[in-house]
Motif scaffolding. Structure first.
Motif, PDB file in Angstrom:
ATOM      1  N   TYR A 172       0.838  -1.212   0.000  1.00 39.70           N
ATOM      2  CA  TYR A 172       0.000   0.000   0.000  1.00 39.70           C
ATOM      3  C   TYR A 172       0.866   1.252   0.000  1.00 39.70           C
ATOM      4  N   GLN A 173       1.842   1.273   0.926  1.00 40.31           N
ATOM      5  CA  GLN A 173       2.719   2.448   1.030  1.00 40.31           C
ATOM      6  C   GLN A 173       3.595   2.596  -0.210  1.00 40.31           C
ATOM      7  N   SER A 177       2.911   1.686  -3.276  1.00 42.10           N
ATOM      8  CA  SER A 177       2.157   2.163  -4.440  1.00 42.10           C
ATOM      9  C   SER A 177       1.868   3.655  -4.366  1.00 42.10           C
ATOM     10  N   ARG A 178       1.830   4.195  -3.135  1.00 43.70           N
ATOM     11  CA  ARG A 178       1.500   5.615  -2.967  1.00 43.70           C
ATOM     12  C   ARG A 178       2.726   6.470  -2.606  1.00 43.70           C
ATOM     13  N   ARG A 179       3.878   5.835  -2.668  1.00 43.82           N
ATOM     14  CA  ARG A 179       5.141   6.535  -2.367  1.00 43.82           C
ATOM     15  C   ARG A 179       5.096   7.185  -0.991  1.00 43.82           C
TER      16      ARG A 179
END
Length: 484
Positions: free
Chosen positions: A404-405, A407-409
């Motif tokens: 999750y982190q 993919s969202r940088r």
């Protein structure tokens, strides 16, 4: 500790399984010299695709590395003969013919289409193929006295359409189908080479009645080799099986134990004690054989793959302590302190377990491949470290660099530095040891073996580390301002 009589009169033969990690000729000769010092009487050589088949069979040759040349096979036999060792080729003629039946031009000879190992026993072309294989192998072994025709684990037998037609006749069974093919192979051998001794694996005959065996047409013409590689081998059951074979008229029988390649399909470092225990059980069997039954010898098998299409088992250098210990167990009737002392002196090691044998201090020629064995043990211990092999489950990776982190940088720069540092450290440590192993393999094995071993054992561990390092480095660059 139970004390058994030493292994009875008969040959102690070491199995060389060449369908994986085939040693270069120079190392093969070093092994033969080492085997001689251990008390080995012969070699059971399973060439598979490393044999230089010719003519229409040339397609059976290995392509990942070149097969042994005709001159190399002749030379290997000369070296073995100079050490008083008999060479016994093992040519699969029924089951485990994956190296043959994998080729598209041979697909039609399979018993069923999705079983790559079993030859169709109802096709004349299949029998002719086997006969030509045998002819070429025997021709390249001019002093040959004994031949092993395999025939173990003939999976899916009787499931093919032609076999079903054969079985449809009254009174016919799958057991008879098996024996019919084996009898045809044996007849060919006896016609071509009347004085040849023929060995066959016994597992397909274990459930057969004495009457079936007596009517088989192979009694007195083959010598069954009973195999059991487990440390808890059932002595009573094995003796009962021996008694059945003997009562049916099989007076000459072999045993087959294991010194490597029978623990797990992907084992890296063998357990000497496990294999010693297997031999202690075989000693108990030998002590209880029926009077009149002649044990011709024991083959100490060292499987390099479970079958042609499976991964590599333990490499030979790592298994030499196990082999020496198993042989001394047979010679002494137990693995006594004296036997252990002989093994440690024979190979100049501090422990009979490859995983803790220590670093070489004396003459490494006593233990061919010692440096490679040490470096693999060293690397394997790192590859098995939970912190390294499960780095993706590391608290910091799971907590601050989840999918999750990622993919969202959303990356914490301070923690990313810690992850980068740790991953880099592990990778550098692994790479250093990988280089040593690769260099050691270069002297003993073809490049294809080193590549396969690395891809099987190293890549699954280093790959995730490299991926995480690359990904977190890329993410960090988007979150931390560039330095001016």
């Amino acid at each position: 500790m139970d004390i058994n009589p030493p292994w009875p009169k008969g040959k102690k033969v070491v199995h060389l399984d060449l369908k994986g990690a085939p040693p270069k000729l120079d190392y093969l000769c070093q092994l033969i010299e080492c085997f001689s010092r251990m008390g080995v009487d012969g070699l059971l050589v399973e060439y598979e695709d490393m044999f230089p088949y010719e003519g229409e069979l040339k397609l059976l040759q290995a392509t990942a590395q070149r097969p042994y040349s005709r001159d190399e096979i002749i030379f290997m036999q000369k070296v073995a003969k100079s050490k008083g060792m008999e060479v016994i080729p093992l040519v699969q003629t029924f089951g485990h013919m994956e190296f043959v039946l994998k080729h598209p031009s041979m697909w039609s000879l399979r018993e069923v289409s999705n079983c790559v190992g079993t030859l169709n026993p109802c096709k004349e072309e299949g029998l002719k193929l086997v006969m030509e294989m045998l002819r070429q192998v025997v021709a390249l072994h001019p002093d040959l006295k004994t031949l092993h025709i395999g025939a173990d684990e003939v999976y899916m037998l009787g499931e093919g359409e032609l076999s079903k037609q054969w079985l449809a006749s009254p009174g016919r069974s799958v057991e008879q189908l098996f024996l019919s093919h084996v009898a045809s192979v044996v007849n060919y051998i006896k016609e071509a080479w009347p004085h040849m001794t023929i060995i066959v694996w016994d597992d397909m005959m274990r459930g057969m009645s004495q009457d079936t065996l007596k009517a088989s047409g192979i009694l007195g013409r083959v010598q069954p080799m009973l195999w059991d590689y487990t440390p808890n081998l059932d002595v009573e059951k094995t003796v009962s099986l021996l008694e059945k074979y003997y009562s049916a008229g099989m007076q000459h029988i072999w045993a087959a134990s294991s010194f490597k390649g029978s623990t797990r399909v992907y084992t890296n470092v063998p357990s000497t004690q496990r294999h010693v225990d297997n031999h202690l059980q075989w000693l108990k069997v030998a002590q209880s054989v029926p009077s009149g039954l002649n044990i011709m010898g024991i083959a100490l098998t060292g499987w390099q793959r479970y079958d042609h299409l499976s991964v590599l088992c333990e490499l030979m250098p790592l298994a030499l302590p196990s082999l020496a210990a198993c042989l001394q167990t047979l010679i002494h009737g137990q693995f006594s302190p004296e036997a252990q002392k002989i093994v440690t002196e024979l190979l100049d090691i501090s422990s009979v377990e490859a995983g803790s044998m220590g670093s070489a201090t004396g003459d490494v020629r006593l233990f061919p491949g010692r440096r490679l064995a040490e470096s693999i043990v060293d690397l394997d211990s790192l590859l098995c470290l939970e912190d390294i092999k499960s780095f993706e489950k590391n608290m910091y990776v799971r907590g601050w660099f989840s999918p999750y982190q990622k993919s969202r940088r959303m990356v914490n720069p301070l923690i990313s530095v810690q992850i980068q540092s740790q991953a880099s450290m592990y990778l550098d440590l692994l790479q250093e040891k990988v280089n040593v192993v690769r260099e050691g393999m270069r002297h003993i094995y073809p490049d294809s073996t080193a590549q396969e071993w690395m891809e099987e054992h190293v890549s699954p561990v280093m790959g995730p580390l490299k991926r995480i390092l690359d990904e977190i480095t890329e993410c960090s660059m988007e979150i931390v301002p560039a330095q001016r």
